[in-house]
Design a protein around this motif. Structure first.
Motif, PDB file in Angstrom:
ATOM      1  N   HIS A  67      66.500-128.057 -15.811  1.00  0.00           N
ATOM      2  CA  HIS A  67      65.164-128.110 -16.305  1.00  0.00           C
ATOM      3  C   HIS A  67      64.116-127.005 -15.379  1.00  0.00           C
ATOM      4  O   HIS A  67      63.687-127.465 -14.678  1.00  0.00           O
ATOM      5  N   LEU A  68      64.026-125.777 -15.887  1.00  0.00           N
ATOM      6  CA  LEU A  68      63.317-125.046 -15.053  1.00  0.00           C
ATOM      7  C   LEU A  68      61.991-125.073 -14.900  1.00  0.00           C
ATOM      8  O   LEU A  68      61.422-124.780 -14.107  1.00  0.00           O
ATOM      9  N   GLU A  69      61.410-125.908 -15.947  1.00  0.00           N
ATOM     10  CA  GLU A  69      59.654-126.328 -15.785  1.00  0.00           C
ATOM     11  C   GLU A  69      59.604-127.038 -14.800  1.00  0.00           C
ATOM     12  O   GLU A  69      58.403-127.082 -14.297  1.00  0.00           O
ATOM     13  N   LEU A  70      60.583-127.856 -14.084  1.00  0.00           N
ATOM     14  CA  LEU A  70      60.262-128.734 -13.162  1.00  0.00           C
ATOM     15  C   LEU A  70      60.777-128.269 -11.774  1.00  0.00           C
ATOM     16  O   LEU A  70      60.697-129.013 -10.566  1.00  0.00           O
ATOM     17  N   THR A  71      60.827-126.902 -11.449  1.00  0.00           N
ATOM     18  CA  THR A  71      61.253-126.157 -10.399  1.00  0.00           C
ATOM     19  C   THR A  71      60.253-126.554  -9.385  1.00  0.00           C
ATOM     20  O   THR A  71      60.753-126.706  -8.197  1.00  0.00           O
ATOM     21  N   GLU A  91      50.182-123.901 -16.766  1.00  0.00           N
ATOM     22  CA  GLU A  91      50.300-122.926 -15.685  1.00  0.00           C
ATOM     23  C   GLU A  91      51.386-123.329 -14.730  1.00  0.00           C
ATOM     24  O   GLU A  91      52.220-122.714 -14.237  1.00  0.00           O
ATOM     25  N   PHE A  92      51.244-124.736 -14.221  1.00  0.00           N
ATOM     26  CA  PHE A  92      52.302-125.218 -13.479  1.00  0.00           C
ATOM     27  C   PHE A  92      53.807-125.051 -13.975  1.00  0.00           C
ATOM     28  O   PHE A  92      54.685-124.513 -13.395  1.00  0.00           O
ATOM     29  N   PHE A  93      53.986-125.481 -15.179  1.00  0.00           N
ATOM     30  CA  PHE A  93      55.252-125.375 -15.717  1.00  0.00           C
ATOM     31  C   PHE A  93      55.624-123.997 -16.016  1.00  0.00           C
ATOM     32  O   PHE A  93      56.912-123.626 -15.879  1.00  0.00           O
ATOM     33  N   ALA A  94      54.958-123.044 -16.456  1.00  0.00           N
ATOM     34  CA  ALA A  94      54.974-121.562 -16.483  1.00  0.00           C
ATOM     35  C   ALA A  94      55.507-120.939 -15.381  1.00  0.00           C
ATOM     36  O   ALA A  94      56.623-120.213 -15.133  1.00  0.00           O
ATOM     37  N   THR A  95      54.684-121.376 -14.071  1.00  0.00           N
ATOM     38  CA  THR A  95      55.142-120.640 -12.736  1.00  0.00           C
ATOM     39  C   THR A  95      56.588-121.417 -12.423  1.00  0.00           C
ATOM     40  O   THR A  95      57.203-120.610 -11.788  1.00  0.00           O
ATOM     41  N   SER A  96      56.853-122.651 -12.593  1.00  0.00           N
ATOM     42  CA  SER A  96      58.172-123.192 -12.191  1.00  0.00           C
ATOM     43  C   SER A  96      59.253-122.514 -13.109  1.00  0.00           C
ATOM     44  O   SER A  96      60.211-122.152 -12.403  1.00  0.00           O
ATOM     45  N   ALA A  97      58.966-122.245 -14.286  1.00  0.00           N
ATOM     46  CA  ALA A  97      60.083-121.732 -15.046  1.00  0.00           C
ATOM     47  C   ALA A  97      60.283-120.082 -14.601  1.00  0.00           C
ATOM     48  O   ALA A  97      61.441-119.811 -14.441  1.00  0.00           O
TER      49      ALA A  97
END
Length: 425
Positions: free
Chosen positions: A64-68, A97-103
């Protein structure tokens, strides 16, 4: 182009000392001893990686790359239900923005660790752009949740629109799309039935978290336990959203029509012999995540039993919401200790390569260094190789930092600074 190294691990065939690959047009054309390849193709450019090990690119079968970016922000080591409730609450507070940065961080981490193919679950589509930009291969699964039966059609319509968007954005890449009904306890039975119908109608692959925790077993079988009294009320559901028939999670998912050879079932910690028989009959593929199970204290998947049953089994890291790293090397080493000889280093490396490819329906394309397959492979700098135990010595020493070269379709995606630059076509 001929690429040679101290050791070649084809995975589907025995290791080759002083081996090499002949690559052309993104495909593996020949595999063998370096000297034989050079003699057979004398006009081909040749580069030698010295003491490196060449093997197929790793396949991370569950992320789940969005949760990195959630690493260290959730309660590990407490109850599974408490962790899921905290995750849902925290995720609702985060922005695009958080999910994009995490991914982006997750995709970069995978690439540098030797992963060339990934099965990633997305809620917001944030992982598509970075995975596409990195040139990685894989399947992006659109996640769907919804415990309220009356919202089943609404949730399915939203998921179909999200799938259309994913397909549009993955166009021109090595990424395909699928659907991820989250888990048996987080979707109502009507919604699960509609998901099964959608998957059949569109012939899409699917993945689901299944039989992960004791709490899930209790809720699905009896309609009781912390999922019924804590998790579902936290999202506004105060009664069971499925018919309680005393079934196991695997049997329940079979009843709603989701078990098939297109399904990648993740975790499978709590599985009985009747469940195992169902999984084999339906041709279901598995992705096991030993460290995530350990950190969430949900139990240990019976991996030796799965391998003995010749199921298609891949290895995943899950997300950094329930793990320390996205490294499959760390995952393999942990599993080696966990199963204490019941699973061999060779089996673990196979799970992380050809096993994962098979679980994703890609074994005919990638996962082993075989003539005719695509040229997806990696090279690692390993100082002390034991010729008598190449897989064991690889697992003992390999890490993300060992990766010096990653190629997909015969193109360099990652190269460690300080190494020679190859131009393979």
């Amino acid at each position: 182009m001929i690429l040679t190294a101290r050791l070649l691990l084809p995975i589907s065939d025995p290791p080759i000392l002083d081996g090499g690959l002949f690559i052309r047009d993104g495909a593996i054309c020949a595999v063998g001893k370096a000297s034989e390849l050079i003699r057979e193709f004398p006009t081909e450019p040749h580069d030698d990686l010295g003491s490196a090990v060449i093997l197929p690119g790793l396949v991370n079968a569950h992320t789940h790359l969005e949760l990195t970016g959630l690493h260290g922000r959730l309660p590990l080591g407490k109850s599974f239900t408490e962790w899921v409730t905290a995750l849902l609450g925290l995720r609702a507070e985060l922005d695009d923005e958080f999910f994009a940065t995490s991914a982006r961080l997750g995709a970069t981490t995978l690439l540098r660790s030797g992963v060339t193919c990934v099965a990633d679950i997305t809620m917001f589509g944030s992982s598509v752009a970075p995975l596409k930009a990195a040139g990685l291969r894989g399947i992006i699964f659109q996640e769907i949740l919804g415990p309220h039966p009356e919202q089943a059609m609404e949730r399915l319509d939203a998921a179909e629109k999200a799938l259309q968007s994913l397909q549009l954005h993955t166009d021109g890449s090595l990424l395909s799309v699928g659907l991820s009904p989250h888990a048996p306890y987080s979707l109502s039975e009507p919604l699960l039935l509609r998901c099964a119908e959608l998957l059949r109608r569109r012939n899409l692959p699917a993945t689901i978290h299944l039989a992960e925790s004791p709490e899930e077993v209790t809720y699905i079988g009896l309609g009781l336990g912390p999922i019924a009294t804590e998790l579902l009320p936290a999202v506004g559901r105060h009664s069971s959203s499925h018919r309680v028939c005393g079934e196991s999670p695997v049997a329940f998912i079979d009843r709603v029509g989701l078990l098939s050879d297109q399904l990648l079932a993740v975790h499978l910690v709590h599985v009985g012999m009747s469940d195992l028989k169902l999984l084999r009959q339906r041709g279901v593929a598995l992705a096991v995540c030993p460290r995530s199970n350990h950190y969430l204290k949900v139990g240990t998947a019976p991996l030796p039993r799965y391998l003995a049953a010749s199921l298609r089994v891949g290895l995943g890291t899950d997300s950094l919401a329930s793990n320390d790293t996205l490294s499959l090397w760390d995952e393999m080493r942990f599993a080696r200790r966990l199963y204490d000889g019941a699973v061999t280093p060779q089996q673990l490396v196979t799970m992380a390569t050809l096993g994962g490819a098979d679980a994703l329906g890609m074994a005919g394309t990638i996962g082993s260094l075989t003539p005719g397959k695509r040229a997806d492979f990696i090279a690692l700098a390993i100082d002390h190789l034991d010729d008598a135990d190449p897989y064991g010595s690889l697992l003992s020493q390999a890490s993300d930092d060992s990766v010096v070269l990653s190629m997909v379709e015969g193109k360099i995606l990652y190269q460690c600074e300080g190494t020679a630059r190859w131009n393979c076509h």
